[in-house]
Design a protein around this motif. Structure first.
Motif, PDB file in Angstrom:
ATOM      1  N   SER A 112       0.922  -1.249   0.000  1.00 16.67           N
ATOM      2  CA  SER A 112       0.098   0.001  -0.131  1.00 16.67           C
ATOM      3  C   SER A 112       0.793   1.313   0.024  1.00 16.67           C
ATOM      4  O   SER A 112       2.047   1.267   0.722  1.00 16.67           O
ATOM      5  CB  SER A 112      -1.009  -0.134   1.288  1.00 16.67           C
ATOM      6  OG  SER A 112      -0.291   0.080   2.550  1.00 16.67           O
ATOM      7  N   PHE A 113       0.269   2.056  -0.677  1.00 16.14           N
ATOM      8  CA  PHE A 113       1.358   3.395  -0.790  1.00 16.14           C
ATOM      9  C   PHE A 113       0.021   4.642  -0.528  1.00 16.14           C
ATOM     10  O   PHE A 113      -0.756   4.481  -0.839  1.00 16.14           O
ATOM     11  CB  PHE A 113       1.716   3.747  -2.410  1.00 16.14           C
ATOM     12  CG  PHE A 113       2.462   2.879  -2.952  1.00 16.14           C
ATOM     13  CD1 PHE A 113       3.741   3.207  -3.173  1.00 16.14           C
ATOM     14  CD2 PHE A 113       2.069   1.645  -3.626  1.00 16.14           C
ATOM     15  CE1 PHE A 113       4.704   2.336  -3.494  1.00 16.14           C
ATOM     16  CE2 PHE A 113       2.886   0.751  -4.172  1.00 16.14           C
ATOM     17  CZ  PHE A 113       4.171   1.046  -4.109  1.00 16.14           C
ATOM     18  N   VAL A 114       0.759   5.664   0.400  1.00 12.69           N
ATOM     19  CA  VAL A 114      -0.009   6.445   1.001  1.00 12.69           C
ATOM     20  C   VAL A 114       0.686   7.904   0.932  1.00 12.69           C
ATOM     21  O   VAL A 114       1.904   7.876   1.109  1.00 12.69           O
ATOM     22  CB  VAL A 114      -0.340   6.331   2.676  1.00 12.69           C
ATOM     23  CG1 VAL A 114      -1.019   7.457   3.102  1.00 12.69           C
ATOM     24  CG2 VAL A 114      -0.942   5.107   2.550  1.00 12.69           C
ATOM     25  N   GLY A 115       0.219   8.871   0.494  1.00 14.94           N
ATOM     26  CA  GLY A 115       0.527  10.272   0.323  1.00 14.94           C
ATOM     27  C   GLY A 115      -0.515  11.099   0.656  1.00 14.94           C
ATOM     28  O   GLY A 115      -1.431  10.719   1.349  1.00 14.94           O
ATOM     29  N   ALA A 116      -0.297  12.500   0.369  1.00 21.80           N
ATOM     30  CA  ALA A 116      -1.130  13.560   0.648  1.00 21.80           C
ATOM     31  C   ALA A 116      -2.260  13.815  -0.178  1.00 21.80           C
ATOM     32  O   ALA A 116      -3.337  14.224   0.050  1.00 21.80           O
ATOM     33  CB  ALA A 116      -0.480  14.797   0.682  1.00 21.80           C
ATOM     34  N   GLY A 117      -2.147  13.539  -1.433  1.00 25.36           N
ATOM     35  CA  GLY A 117      -3.204  13.475  -2.512  1.00 25.36           C
ATOM     36  C   GLY A 117      -3.376  14.952  -2.854  1.00 25.36           C
ATOM     37  O   GLY A 117      -2.475  15.952  -2.471  1.00 25.36           O
ATOM     38  N   VAL A 130      10.191  -7.875  -3.473  1.00 20.51           N
ATOM     39  CA  VAL A 130       8.855  -7.136  -3.791  1.00 20.51           C
ATOM     40  C   VAL A 130       8.889  -5.853  -2.694  1.00 20.51           C
ATOM     41  O   VAL A 130       8.408  -4.671  -3.315  1.00 20.51           O
ATOM     42  CB  VAL A 130       7.616  -7.937  -3.453  1.00 20.51           C
ATOM     43  CG1 VAL A 130       6.610  -7.095  -3.345  1.00 20.51           C
ATOM     44  CG2 VAL A 130       7.497  -9.057  -4.601  1.00 20.51           C
ATOM     45  N   ARG A 131       9.563  -6.072  -1.584  1.00 23.15           N
ATOM     46  CA  ARG A 131       9.624  -5.003  -0.840  1.00 23.15           C
ATOM     47  C   ARG A 131      10.472  -3.858  -1.324  1.00 23.15           C
ATOM     48  O   ARG A 131      10.188  -2.653  -1.302  1.00 23.15           O
ATOM     49  CB  ARG A 131      10.113  -5.234   0.641  1.00 23.15           C
ATOM     50  CG  ARG A 131      10.164  -4.224   1.746  1.00 23.15           C
ATOM     51  CD  ARG A 131      10.630  -4.731   3.054  1.00 23.15           C
ATOM     52  NE  ARG A 131      12.169  -4.879   2.808  1.00 23.15           N
ATOM     53  CZ  ARG A 131      13.073  -4.258   2.590  1.00 23.15           C
ATOM     54  NH1 ARG A 131      12.959  -2.832   2.901  1.00 23.15           N
ATOM     55  NH2 ARG A 131      14.467  -4.437   2.411  1.00 23.15           N
ATOM     56  N   ARG A 132      11.605  -4.166  -1.984  1.00 26.83           N
ATOM     57  CA  ARG A 132      12.645  -3.419  -2.291  1.00 26.83           C
ATOM     58  C   ARG A 132      12.041  -2.590  -3.524  1.00 26.83           C
ATOM     59  O   ARG A 132      12.453  -1.274  -3.725  1.00 26.83           O
ATOM     60  CB  ARG A 132      13.843  -4.163  -2.679  1.00 26.83           C
ATOM     61  CG  ARG A 132      14.458  -4.660  -1.511  1.00 26.83           C
ATOM     62  CD  ARG A 132      15.978  -5.082  -1.932  1.00 26.83           C
ATOM     63  NE  ARG A 132      16.641  -5.704  -0.748  1.00 26.83           N
ATOM     64  CZ  ARG A 132      17.702  -6.701  -1.050  1.00 26.83           C
ATOM     65  NH1 ARG A 132      18.311  -6.853  -2.139  1.00 26.83           N
ATOM     66  NH2 ARG A 132      18.203  -7.259   0.108  1.00 26.83           N
ATOM     67  N   LEU A 133      11.447  -3.404  -4.402  1.00 21.78           N
ATOM     68  CA  LEU A 133      10.980  -2.606  -5.671  1.00 21.78           C
ATOM     69  C   LEU A 133      10.133  -1.853  -5.427  1.00 21.78           C
ATOM     70  O   LEU A 133       9.529  -0.569  -5.954  1.00 21.78           O
ATOM     71  CB  LEU A 133      10.355  -3.923  -6.727  1.00 21.78           C
ATOM     72  CG  LEU A 133      11.572  -4.837  -7.166  1.00 21.78           C
ATOM     73  CD1 LEU A 133      10.824  -5.887  -7.842  1.00 21.78           C
ATOM     74  CD2 LEU A 133      12.537  -3.972  -8.121  1.00 21.78           C
ATOM     75  N   SER A 134       9.209  -2.141  -4.286  1.00 21.64           N
ATOM     76  CA  SER A 134       7.832  -0.926  -3.743  1.00 21.64           C
ATOM     77  C   SER A 134       8.520   0.013  -3.399  1.00 21.64           C
ATOM     78  O   SER A 134       8.138   1.181  -3.386  1.00 21.64           O
ATOM     79  CB  SER A 134       7.050  -1.828  -3.024  1.00 21.64           C
ATOM     80  OG  SER A 134       6.214  -2.955  -3.614  1.00 21.64           O
ATOM     81  N   VAL A 159       5.258   3.787   1.784  1.00 23.22           N
ATOM     82  CA  VAL A 159       4.948   2.449   1.114  1.00 23.22           C
ATOM     83  C   VAL A 159       4.854   1.304   2.499  1.00 23.22           C
ATOM     84  O   VAL A 159       5.834   1.467   3.275  1.00 23.22           O
ATOM     85  CB  VAL A 159       5.659   1.805   0.142  1.00 23.22           C
ATOM     86  CG1 VAL A 159       7.151   1.591   0.456  1.00 23.22           C
ATOM     87  CG2 VAL A 159       5.086   0.653  -0.516  1.00 23.22           C
ATOM     88  N   THR A 160       3.918   0.557   2.459  1.00 22.09           N
ATOM     89  CA  THR A 160       4.124  -0.641   3.439  1.00 22.09           C
ATOM     90  C   THR A 160       3.640  -2.050   2.724  1.00 22.09           C
ATOM     91  O   THR A 160       2.980  -1.905   2.008  1.00 22.09           O
ATOM     92  CB  THR A 160       2.782  -0.351   4.493  1.00 22.09           C
ATOM     93  OG1 THR A 160       3.022   0.903   5.260  1.00 22.09           O
ATOM     94  CG2 THR A 160       2.963  -1.548   5.636  1.00 22.09           C
TER      95      THR A 160
END
Length: 412
Positions: A212-217, A292-296, A314-315
């Protein structure tokens, strides 16, 4: 892969002929088995909501006079005691079939017939396995077989085998055995779907990841420098796709679901995707999880750098982690299954899969997975089908395997 034949893999004699009366009784009950199979498939049983189906299986087993209980997670467990020659210290033989399906509760479960085919979600996986479990229970408890058993048999209808269930029922059952210090099972046989020739003796290790990716939008015009979570997720998915292409046989990486965004006119603050990693070698699963973690993380960092003043995080969370395990083709249980397959005039074939048998295999308990007879296709779709092509052969094969182990005729 096909098992070796003739002098390279000579079949061994087992006392299958002693089961002739039970075999006739079982074969005569094909219509009853199919009726149960349909009745089971008509009951919605999404992972985590198997109680109604468990109630019906409990009723059927209780009506046979078996001692039936439900454990803390909802597994249905019935016991068939050993015969007069049984030793109280004899380890049990475990026979499993999972209760849950991959379908949501609102998926229509209407049966339809297309010639000899029965078409409906879950009719094979695992309507057939559960119907086979119930019929075997009735045949194995009968006097002519039950009296010959030197090991008790535990029949376990498990919850949480599919997807996010993460083999929850099988884990709980074998955890309780270890926690209580009760007798370690001599073997475990899982009944899963149709079929009469495959012998699954290699449990595929797997891990399911949620990225999951999270930002301010922000606003697409007013906030042009806002980091776009979907852009980052897209870059990560593309990188994972390249990773998947580079894997050798026996390893798979698949992005299975994706989502995100808040509205048609917003820079998305959130985005996510799920990844399914599977490998015959359990160590490869951990290695791919790390990749996968590193690529994300790289995708999040690159997107953040391109949009100054905003931060994208990213988590990578683990949704499920299934251990693997295997038995060599020369193991006595696998060879017994091969002999029982040939007894039913089928050619045994080795297979790998992710089933309830993964749990005992990962703990050093001999385990295999077999089908409950007949043929089928379209598993995990709304056009799943089953056709009872000599369906009794798969049931008889299962009877031969379970009875032989429970009679103490196999040295493992």
């Amino acid at each position: 892969m096909t098992f070796l034949r003739s002098s390279e893999y000579p079949p061994r004699r087992h006392a299958f002929d002693s089961l002739s009366a039970s075999a006739r009784r079982l074969a005569d009950r094909q219509s009853e088995t199919i009726a149960r199979q349909i009745a089971i498939a008509e009951i919605a049983a999404p992972t985590g909501a198997e109680a109604r189906r468990a109630d019906v299986v409990t009723q059927w087993l209780s009506a046979m006079g078996l001692a039936v209980r439900r454990d803390a997670v909802g597994n249905v467990i019935a016991s068939i005691p050993g015969g007069a020659r049984a030793d109280s210290s004899a380890s049990p033989v475990v026979v499993m079939a999972h209760l849950d399906t991959v379908f949501d509760a609102d998926v229509p479960l209407a049966v339809r017939h297309e010639g000899p085919r029965i078409v409906m979600p879950g009719i094979g996986d695992n309507g057939r396995g559960l119907a086979a479990l119930v019929l075997l229970a009735d045949v194995l408890r009968a006097d002519d077989v039950g009296a010959t058993l030197t090991h008790p048999i535990e029949l376990v209808a498990t919850v949480g085998e599919e997807g996010v269930g993460n083999l929850r029922g099988a884990r709980a059952y074998f955890d309780e055995i270890e926690r209580a210090g009760t007798l370690r099972p001599v073997a475990a046989i899982a009944l899963d779907g149709p079929g009469d020739s495959l012998i699954v003796h290699h449990g595929i290790a797997s891990r399911r990841l949620h990225v999951s990716f999270v930002g301010a939008g922000g606003h697409p015009w007013a906030d042009p420098h806002a980091a776009n979570a979907i852009h980052a997720a897209g870059c990560a998915v593309a990188a994972v796709a390249q990773l998947a292409k580079a894997q050798p046989p026996g390893v798979t990486v698949s992005v299975t679901r994706i989502g995100g965004g808040e509205s048609l006119t917003s820079v998305p603050a959130g985005a996510w995707f799920d990844v399914d990693v599977r490998a015959l070698d359990g160590a490869a699963v951990g290695r791919l999880h790390e990749l996968v973690r590193r690529l994300s993380e790289r995708a999040a960092q690159d997107t953040t750098r391109q949009h100054t003043g905003t931060l994208l995080t990213v988590t990578v969370a683990t949704l499920g982690d299934r251990p693997g395990g295997r038995l060599d083709a020369a193991h006595p249980l696998v060879r017994l299954a091969a002999d029982a397959t040939r007894w039913q005039q089928r050619e045994p074939r080795s297979a790998s899969a992710s089933t309830d048998a993964n749990i005992p295999l990962s703990r050093g308990i001999p385990a295999i997975t077999i089908g409950g007879g007949g043929i089928g296709g379209g598993a995990h779709t709304d056009h799943e089908w089953y056709e009872d092509v000599e369906g009794a052969r798969g049931l008889l094969r299962a009877l031969g395997i379970v009875a032989t182990v429970a009679q103490g005729a196999l040295v493992m």
